[in-house]
Design an enzyme around this catalytic site. Structure first.
Site, mmCIF file in Angstrom:
data_model
loop_
_atom_site.group_PDB
_atom_site.id
_atom_site.type_symbol
_atom_site.label_atom_id
_atom_site.label_comp_id
_atom_site.label_asym_id
_atom_site.label_seq_id
_atom_site.Cartn_x
_atom_site.Cartn_y
_atom_site.Cartn_z
ATOM 1 N N HIS A 309 0.859 -1.183 0.000
ATOM 2 C CA HIS A 309 0.000 0.000 0.000
ATOM 3 C C HIS A 309 0.891 1.227 0.000
ATOM 4 O O HIS A 309 1.941 1.227 0.648
ATOM 5 C CB HIS A 309 -0.897 0.003 1.250
ATOM 6 C CG HIS A 309 -2.075 0.886 1.108
ATOM 7 N ND1 HIS A 309 -2.022 2.226 1.365
ATOM 8 C CD2 HIS A 309 -3.347 0.627 0.687
ATOM 9 C CE1 HIS A 309 -3.210 2.762 1.132
ATOM 10 N NE2 HIS A 309 -4.026 1.818 0.707
ATOM 11 N N ASP A 366 -7.880 -5.771 0.304
ATOM 12 C CA ASP A 366 -8.366 -6.637 -0.772
ATOM 13 C C ASP A 366 -7.931 -8.086 -0.644
ATOM 14 O O ASP A 366 -8.385 -8.936 -1.408
ATOM 15 C CB ASP A 366 -7.892 -6.093 -2.130
ATOM 16 C CG ASP A 366 -8.543 -4.762 -2.445
ATOM 17 O OD1 ASP A 366 -9.752 -4.664 -2.237
ATOM 18 O OD2 ASP A 366 -7.840 -3.844 -2.869
HETATM 19 N N1 CMC Z 1 4.114 -7.477 -4.883
HETATM 20 C C1 CMC Z 1 5.445 -7.405 -5.117
HETATM 21 N N2 CMC Z 1 6.178 -6.290 -4.969
HETATM 22 C C2 CMC Z 1 5.537 -5.181 -4.571
HETATM 23 C C3 CMC Z 1 4.168 -5.174 -4.295
HETATM 24 C C4 CMC Z 1 3.448 -6.367 -4.464
HETATM 25 N N3 CMC Z 1 2.136 -6.427 -4.218
HETATM 26 N N4 CMC Z 1 3.790 -3.929 -3.913
HETATM 27 C C5 CMC Z 1 4.900 -3.177 -3.941
HETATM 28 N N5 CMC Z 1 5.972 -3.933 -4.333
HETATM 29 C C6 CMC Z 1 7.363 -3.505 -4.432
HETATM 30 C C7 CMC Z 1 7.548 -2.459 -5.516
HETATM 31 O O1 CMC Z 1 7.831 -3.091 -6.769
HETATM 32 C C8 CMC Z 1 8.742 -1.698 -4.984
HETATM 33 O O2 CMC Z 1 9.903 -2.484 -5.170
HETATM 34 P P1 CMC Z 1 11.361 -1.785 -5.388
HETATM 35 O O3 CMC Z 1 11.583 -0.911 -4.177
HETATM 36 O O4 CMC Z 1 12.309 -2.923 -5.496
HETATM 37 O O5 CMC Z 1 11.243 -0.996 -6.658
HETATM 38 C C9 CMC Z 1 8.483 -1.679 -3.475
HETATM 39 O O6 CMC Z 1 7.687 -2.828 -3.218
HETATM 40 C C10 CMC Z 1 7.799 -0.448 -2.937
HETATM 41 O O7 CMC Z 1 6.569 -0.266 -3.622
HETATM 42 P P2 CMC Z 1 5.703 1.004 -3.247
HETATM 43 O O8 CMC Z 1 6.426 2.231 -3.687
HETATM 44 O O9 CMC Z 1 5.333 0.898 -1.829
HETATM 45 O O10 CMC Z 1 4.424 0.785 -4.120
HETATM 46 P P3 CMC Z 1 3.443 1.902 -4.640
HETATM 47 O O11 CMC Z 1 3.140 2.847 -3.547
HETATM 48 O O12 CMC Z 1 3.916 2.488 -5.905
HETATM 49 O O13 CMC Z 1 2.164 1.024 -4.995
HETATM 50 C C11 CMC Z 1 0.394 -0.482 -4.635
HETATM 51 C C12 CMC Z 1 1.220 0.650 -4.029
HETATM 52 C C13 CMC Z 1 -0.773 -0.772 -3.715
HETATM 53 C C14 CMC Z 1 -0.153 -0.037 -5.999
HETATM 54 C C15 CMC Z 1 1.319 -1.719 -4.786
HETATM 55 O O14 CMC Z 1 1.747 -2.148 -3.517
HETATM 56 C C16 CMC Z 1 0.618 -2.845 -5.530
HETATM 57 O O15 CMC Z 1 0.625 -2.858 -6.760
HETATM 58 N N6 CMC Z 1 -0.009 -3.814 -4.775
HETATM 59 C C17 CMC Z 1 -0.778 -4.864 -5.417
HETATM 60 C C18 CMC Z 1 -2.127 -4.294 -5.851
HETATM 61 C C19 CMC Z 1 -3.056 -4.081 -4.675
HETATM 62 O O16 CMC Z 1 -3.189 -4.943 -3.809
HETATM 63 N N7 CMC Z 1 -3.725 -2.930 -4.677
HETATM 64 C C20 CMC Z 1 -4.750 -2.609 -3.660
HETATM 65 C C21 CMC Z 1 -4.335 -1.498 -2.763
HETATM 66 S S1 CMC Z 1 -5.414 -1.375 -1.327
HETATM 67 C C22 CMC Z 1 -6.931 -0.889 -1.975
HETATM 68 C C23 CMC Z 1 -6.896 0.525 -2.382
HETATM 69 O O17 CMC Z 1 -6.981 1.386 -1.492
HETATM 70 O O18 CMC Z 1 -6.842 0.781 -3.591
#
Ligand code: CMC
Length: 432
Positions: A309, A366
């Site tokens: 998240h 989720d």
């Molecule tokens: N699986 C694998 N790696 C992940 C995941 C995941 N679910 N989420 C984040 N990472 C990695 C990301 O690639 C990054 O790696 P690195 O530092 O090596 O480049 C690191 O963790 C940090 O990511 P972040 O900056 O915290 O991620 P973000 O803020 O850009 O994205 C997110 C947040 C929710 C879109 C992402 O965690 C994700 O795609 N999760 C899966 C989709 C999901 O479950 N979404 C629902 C969110 S909750 C409901 C809502 O409020 O929408």
């Protein structure tokens, strides 16, 4: 006296005011920086940018705290209902008995769609995703209301209570119709006797011959899912609603844009993606370890859906509540779902894995909600729709907040341009 931030740029010093929220959140106000210095601030994807000042919802991502108008989500989940939470979120305080009754009565008053809307439903392809139908039909519903078509906040504000209830009530009717349309089933009208969530289940599952048997545990489980999604401060869809609202677009148009923003698999579409992921793991006979390895590999195109998240760097408090509810509902309905075991194994493995630990990736709301929805018979493509029904009070409250702010201006971010310098039009015959 409030603190000031000092910024040195091109040999000049600038003082920037700071402000502090009621829970100690601090910000540097850069709104005059460009006019004073010629610089803008750049923060792609808004990881560190406050886009508004709001009184609705508070999140502390480090501590895993979520509060609606100051009330912890755990208390709301235990003691309240979705409709009461909606009132709290939209109007700022818990309703008394008369206020809650009036709010519910307005839902009943507005629950029927205009009969001509049926023709709109008929023209969608049977393969249409219900989120596409939902967004389109919220906008279409506004075409049947003169007040929405000639929206002017100065006049509409006295009718806001009506419009808020109308949107919340009709989104439920539209959502159920979009499901029935996608299955080629006859539409079922709402019933006065049912409360909000039971009425939705009735419109989803009753037949022209027989009413769906309303089970209390099913109603409670779905109501809890709605309540837990009711608001989540600024996020992709809510900020979209605020962005559209800032142009003075009407309430329905602004919230229909929120549905589109919510649809993506990184946001409200994640619940659908989680279930598809669990089904894939189950189908391929993986114990989860292959999927976790793929999720850690940036070239695989896979992520552990339902994990991570932008704001929570701790367990999402909603995920804890949903996980508990998931165990209870499945036990009460006597369902033994292998996907729940897979989800629990995945969670356990991920929480021990240094990749997830170092990046502070925890289960989000989720991760378990899809298993509950599957247990109560909601098809997977309807999962984001359930999220959208739940999120409606948050969008409405944010809409109201922006419209009531006399200082609110149209949202208009800046950019840093990196395209070509001055270029000239080349006639077709001279082009290579
Ligand atoms: N699986 C694998 N790696 C992940 C995941 C995941 N679910 N989420 C984040 N990472 C990695 C990301 O690639 C990054 O790696 P690195 O530092 O090596 O480049 C690191 O963790 C940090 O990511 P972040 O900056 O915290 O991620 P973000 O803020 O850009 O994205 C997110 C947040 C929710 C879109 C992402 O965690 C994700 O795609 N999760 C899966 C989709 C999901 O479950 N979404 C629902 C969110 S909750 C409901 C809502 O409020 O929408």
């Amino acid at each position: 006296m409030s603190k000031e931030a000092k910024l040195e740029l091109d040999g000049k010093s600038y003082s920037l005011p700071t402000l502090e929220g009621s829970e100690g959140e601090k910000a540097v106000d850069i709104s005059s920086l460009r006019a004073d210095s010629g610089y803008i601030t750049l923060d792609e994807s808004y990881g560190n940018t406050g886009s508004c000042i709001s009184k609705i919802t508070f999140i502390d991502g480090e501590k895993g705290i979520l509060r609606y108008r100051g009330i912890p989500i755990e208390e709301m989940a235990e003691k309240s209902t979705f409709v009461e939470a909606a009132y709290l979120i939209i109007y700022g305080s818990l309703p008394n008995r008369a206020q809650l009754r009036r709010f519910s009565d307005l839902f009943t008053e507005h629950q029927f769609l205009h009969e001509d809307m049926k023709y709109h439903f008929e023209s969608f392809a049977t393969t249409a995703h219900p989120m596409a139908i939902l967004s389109a039909m919220i906008n279409a519903a506004s075409c049947f209301d003169d007040g929405l078509m000639h929206w002017h906040w100065g006049q509409a504000n006295s009718q806001f209570e009506n419009y808020a209830a109308k949107l919340m009530s009709q989104v439920r009717t539209i959502a159920a119709y979009s499901y029935r349309k996608s299955r080629g089933l006859p539409l079922i009208y709402p019933k006065k006797a049912y409360k909000y969530t039971a009425n939705f289940l009735h419109m989803m599952y009753s037949t022209p011959y027989e009413d769906y048997e309303i089970k209390l545990e099913v109603v409670r489980a779905l109501d809890l899912i709605f309540l837990l999604h009711a608001d989540h401060e600024q996020n992709c869809s809510t900020s979209t609603v605020r962005m559209v609202a800032s142009s003075q677009a009407n309430l329905f148009a602004s919230c229909s844009a929120g549905v589109c923003a919510l649809w993506g698999p990184l946001h409200g579409g994640a619940n659908q993606a989680v279930l598809e992921m669990l089904e894939e793991i189950h189908r391929t006979g993986d114990d989860g370890s292959k999927f976790i390895a793929a999720a850690k590999d940036k070239n695989s195109g896979k992520k552990l859906m339902g994990f991570g998240h932008r704001v929570y760097k701790n367990y999402d408090p909603r995920a804890k509540i949903i996980k508990r509810s998931c165990d209870e509902v499945l036990a009460k309905l006597r369902i033994n779902d292998p996907l729940l075991d897979i989800a629990k194994n995945l969670e356990e493995a991920a929480l021990k894995d240094s990749y997830f630990v170092e990046r502070k990736l925890y289960p989000n709301v989720d991760f378990y909600s899809g298993i509950i929805m599957r247990a109560i018979g909601i098809p997977v493509e309807m999962f984001p729709v359930i999220f959208a029904i739940g999120r409606m009070p948050g969008w409405i409250a944010n809409y109201k907040e922006i419209m009531e702010d006399s200082k609110s201006r149209i949202s208009r971010p800046r950019q840093i341009y990196t395209g070509p310098g001055l270029n000239h039009y080349v006639p077709m015959e001279e082009r290579k």
